[in-house]
Enzyme design. Structure first.
Site, PDB file in Angstrom:
ATOM      1  N   ARG A 225      30.276 117.381  -9.717  1.00 46.00           N
ATOM      2  CA  ARG A 225      29.493 116.214  -9.321  1.00 46.00           C
ATOM      3  C   ARG A 225      28.069 116.683  -9.033  1.00 46.00           C
ATOM      4  O   ARG A 225      27.851 117.823  -8.628  1.00 46.00           O
ATOM      5  CB  ARG A 225      30.072 115.574  -8.045  1.00 46.00           C
ATOM      6  CG  ARG A 225      31.361 114.797  -8.251  1.00 46.00           C
ATOM      7  CD  ARG A 225      31.124 113.497  -9.006  1.00 46.00           C
ATOM      8  NE  ARG A 225      32.328 112.714  -9.172  1.00 46.00           N
ATOM      9  CZ  ARG A 225      33.050 112.629 -10.300  1.00 46.00           C
ATOM     10  NH1 ARG A 225      32.689 113.294 -11.376  1.00 46.00           N
ATOM     11  NH2 ARG A 225      34.120 111.861 -10.354  1.00 46.00           N
ATOM     12  N   HIS A 273      27.017 112.703 -18.302  1.00 42.70           N
ATOM     13  CA  HIS A 273      28.341 112.554 -17.683  1.00 42.70           C
ATOM     14  C   HIS A 273      29.406 112.253 -18.745  1.00 42.70           C
ATOM     15  O   HIS A 273      30.133 111.247 -18.660  1.00 42.70           O
ATOM     16  CB  HIS A 273      28.314 111.480 -16.593  1.00 42.70           C
ATOM     17  CG  HIS A 273      29.423 111.627 -15.600  1.00 42.70           C
ATOM     18  ND1 HIS A 273      29.294 111.345 -14.261  1.00 42.70           N
ATOM     19  CD2 HIS A 273      30.726 112.028 -15.760  1.00 42.70           C
ATOM     20  CE1 HIS A 273      30.441 111.559 -13.651  1.00 42.70           C
ATOM     21  NE2 HIS A 273      31.335 111.970 -14.538  1.00 42.70           N
TER      22      HIS A 273
HETATM   23  P1  NDP Z   1      41.905 119.125  -8.798  1.00 45.23           P
HETATM   24  O1  NDP Z   1      42.027 118.332  -7.547  1.00 45.23           O
HETATM   25  O2  NDP Z   1      43.110 119.330  -9.633  1.00 45.23           O
HETATM   26  O3  NDP Z   1      41.331 120.599  -8.441  1.00 45.23           O
HETATM   27  C1  NDP Z   1      40.360 120.776  -7.470  1.00 45.23           C
HETATM   28  C2  NDP Z   1      40.186 122.278  -7.231  1.00 45.23           C
HETATM   29  O4  NDP Z   1      39.085 122.458  -6.352  1.00 45.23           O
HETATM   30  C3  NDP Z   1      41.409 122.916  -6.542  1.00 45.23           C
HETATM   31  O5  NDP Z   1      41.648 124.195  -7.073  1.00 45.23           O
HETATM   32  C4  NDP Z   1      40.944 123.023  -5.091  1.00 45.23           C
HETATM   33  O6  NDP Z   1      41.524 124.103  -4.372  1.00 45.23           O
HETATM   34  C5  NDP Z   1      39.482 123.299  -5.284  1.00 45.23           C
HETATM   35  N1  NDP Z   1      38.749 123.000  -4.057  1.00 45.23           N
HETATM   36  C6  NDP Z   1      38.673 121.835  -3.374  1.00 45.23           C
HETATM   37  N2  NDP Z   1      37.955 121.988  -2.254  1.00 45.23           N
HETATM   38  C7  NDP Z   1      37.582 123.287  -2.216  1.00 45.23           C
HETATM   39  C8  NDP Z   1      36.848 124.063  -1.292  1.00 45.23           C
HETATM   40  N3  NDP Z   1      36.350 123.547  -0.161  1.00 45.23           N
HETATM   41  N4  NDP Z   1      36.674 125.375  -1.563  1.00 45.23           N
HETATM   42  C9  NDP Z   1      37.189 125.927  -2.673  1.00 45.23           C
HETATM   43  N5  NDP Z   1      37.894 125.250  -3.602  1.00 45.23           N
HETATM   44  C10 NDP Z   1      38.094 123.934  -3.362  1.00 45.23           C
HETATM   45  O7  NDP Z   1      40.733 118.463  -9.638  1.00 45.23           O
HETATM   46  P2  NDP Z   1      40.511 118.403 -11.228  1.00 45.23           P
HETATM   47  O8  NDP Z   1      40.598 119.783 -11.766  1.00 45.23           O
HETATM   48  O9  NDP Z   1      41.362 117.366 -11.836  1.00 45.23           O
HETATM   49  O10 NDP Z   1      39.007 117.843 -11.297  1.00 45.23           O
HETATM   50  C11 NDP Z   1      37.957 118.530 -10.676  1.00 45.23           C
HETATM   51  C12 NDP Z   1      36.698 117.689 -10.651  1.00 45.23           C
HETATM   52  O11 NDP Z   1      36.136 117.588 -11.954  1.00 45.23           O
HETATM   53  C13 NDP Z   1      36.864 116.234 -10.236  1.00 45.23           C
HETATM   54  O12 NDP Z   1      36.964 116.091  -8.834  1.00 45.23           O
HETATM   55  C14 NDP Z   1      35.589 115.602 -10.772  1.00 45.23           C
HETATM   56  O13 NDP Z   1      34.554 115.670  -9.810  1.00 45.23           O
HETATM   57  C15 NDP Z   1      35.235 116.488 -11.965  1.00 45.23           C
HETATM   58  N6  NDP Z   1      35.405 115.758 -13.243  1.00 45.23           N
HETATM   59  C16 NDP Z   1      34.286 115.602 -14.020  1.00 45.23           C
HETATM   60  C17 NDP Z   1      34.358 114.968 -15.223  1.00 45.23           C
HETATM   61  C18 NDP Z   1      33.160 114.869 -16.089  1.00 45.23           C
HETATM   62  O14 NDP Z   1      33.223 114.226 -17.147  1.00 45.23           O
HETATM   63  N7  NDP Z   1      32.044 115.492 -15.721  1.00 45.23           N
HETATM   64  C19 NDP Z   1      35.637 114.432 -15.735  1.00 45.23           C
HETATM   65  C20 NDP Z   1      36.742 114.640 -14.846  1.00 45.23           C
HETATM   66  C21 NDP Z   1      36.613 115.299 -13.655  1.00 45.23           C
HETATM   67  P3  NDP Z   1      43.105 124.165  -4.063  1.00 45.23           P
HETATM   68  O15 NDP Z   1      43.726 124.504  -5.405  1.00 45.23           O
HETATM   69  O16 NDP Z   1      43.233 125.247  -3.099  1.00 45.23           O
HETATM   70  O17 NDP Z   1      43.488 122.793  -3.579  1.00 45.23           O
HETATM   71  C1  OXD Z   2      36.006 111.609 -13.492  1.00 41.39           C
HETATM   72  C2  OXD Z   2      34.737 111.633 -14.198  1.00 41.39           C
HETATM   73  O1  OXD Z   2      36.042 112.021 -12.331  1.00 41.39           O
HETATM   74  O2  OXD Z   2      34.641 111.063 -15.305  1.00 41.39           O
HETATM   75  O3  OXD Z   2      37.013 111.199 -14.090  1.00 41.39           O
HETATM   76  O4  OXD Z   2      33.773 112.227 -13.709  1.00 41.39           O
END
Ligand code: NDP
Ligand code: OXD
Length: 310
Positions: A225, A273
């Site tokens: 983000r 995005h």
């Molecule tokens: P998940 O919830 O599966 O994974 C999140 C990861 O981040 C986990 O490994 C988690 O750790 C880690 N995390 C969370 N908080 C912290 C912290 N404080 N310190 C260290 N690590 C942390 O999410 P996704 O993989 O499905 O998606 C990730 C992000 O990608 C979404 O939230 C979104 O913002 C972005 N996204 C962007 C898109 C785009 O088109 N640009 C499309 C889709 C998603 P733990 O494993 O320990 O819980």
């Molecule tokens: C999502 C994105 O979070 O598109 O799905 O960023």
């Protein structure tokens, strides 16, 4: 007959209705604001702004997010508290993200920006080629998407590390976690991928301090983000040479204002995005599967931990 309320200004209600009903023909889909009887609605599939669509739905059981990232929705005043929220988890969405990341990692790894510059100068010059084993990639976030891209980069031979909140293990991936693990993770990372959710703990995590902890000349790919980045610190790190490039797909303000300095920066690649876009035809499987799970009393997949913010 289960009833689902759909509300989004950025997704097609027709495509979603068709995709959901092809998998669950007896699902009734109401598109906000057309609602026969509020009492019928057990499920909602929404994106921001929620406005007052979910207020006074006495039988609402599950709120499905059209996005994988949940920060905007959790921050929306219209989201009723106490109703379970399920985020988008779709193998096709994950594959799309890995495609985007592989493309940009390989672009940096194979120095395609340098060759583009050479072409503009009519310069024929072969630059040294690094082996993937000598390229250290670091992934912030080892969740659904981080795990997928980590495996694909390992398969290509890259030296991959990841950083998560809690302790994790993954074959051939050097795993770091928590505040204590961040410094060592950054110090070895030449190509940094941010795939974190935006939470109070991760906001502005890409700042002067963390960017300066990377080796000089590192690059950053942010698909998490815009709120993960302190924009002025990123620009300073690029201008000083601490960073040699940045690929940014997400921004604090979207669409990125036309006057924003990022647009014309020679070291920044911008995409609007699109790292991975949700496709109703594949993503509907996740919604319908969860509706079936809910009706059978089984655990939901992609359930958000509202306290943790993701
Ligand atoms: P998940 O919830 O599966 O994974 C999140 C990861 O981040 C986990 O490994 C988690 O750790 C880690 N995390 C969370 N908080 C912290 C912290 N404080 N310190 C260290 N690590 C942390 O999410 P996704 O993989 O499905 O998606 C990730 C992000 O990608 C979404 O939230 C979104 O913002 C972005 N996204 C962007 C898109 C785009 O088109 N640009 C499309 C889709 C998603 P733990 O494993 O320990 O819980
Ligand atoms: C999502 C994105 O979070 O598109 O799905 O960023």
């Amino acid at each position: 007959m289960p009833t689902l309320l759909f509300k989004s200004e950025s997704d097609s209600p027709q495509r979603w209705t068709a995709a959901l009903q092809s998998l669950m023909p007896d699902l009734k889909v109401c598109v906000w604001p057309r609602l026969d009887d509020k009492r019928d609605v057990e499920y909602a599939l929404v994106w921001i702004p929620v406005e007052d669509a979910l207020h006074s739905l006495p039988n609402l059981q599950v709120i499905f997010s059209l996005g994988a990232g949940i920060d905007h929705l959790l921050g929306d005043a219209g989201l009723p508290r106490g109703v379970p929220v399920v985020r988008m988890v779709d193998p096709a969405l994950t594959t799309g993200m890995s495609e985007y990341l592989l493309f940009h990692v390989l672009r940096y790894h194979r120095r395609m920006s340098d060759y583009a510059l050479q072409q503009r100068l009519l310069c024929w010059k072969q630059l040294p080629q690094a082996r993937p084993q000598a390229r250290k990639i670091g992934i912030m976030g080892l969740g659904v998407m981080g795990t997928d891209i980590a495996g694909k980069l390992v398969a290509l031979g890259f030296e991959v590390a990841a950083w998560s909140r809690r302790y994790k293990e993954m074959p051939e991936v050097r795993c770091f976690h928590g505040d204590d693990g961040l410094g060592a993770f950054l110090a070895r990372t030449q190509i940094l991928i941010c795939l974190l959710p935006l939470t109070t703990n991760t906001r502005h995590i890409l700042n002067a301090q963390t960017l300066s902890a990377l080796p000089a000349g590192a690059v950053v790919i942010n698909v998490g983000r815009g709120g993960h980045v302190v924009e002025a610190d990123l620009l300073r790190a690029l201008d000083s040479g601490q960073l040699s490039g940045a690929t940014l797909d997400v921004f604090d303000a979207e669409p990125l204002p036309r006057t924003h300095l990022f647009w014309r920066h020679p070291k920044i690649t911008i995409t609007p995005h699109i790292a991975s876009l949700t496709d109703p035809d594949t993503a509907a499987v996740h919604i319908v599967d969860n509706i079936r799970r809910h009706r059978a009393g089984a655990p939901l997949t992609g359930l958000v931990d509202v306290g943790a913010g993701y």
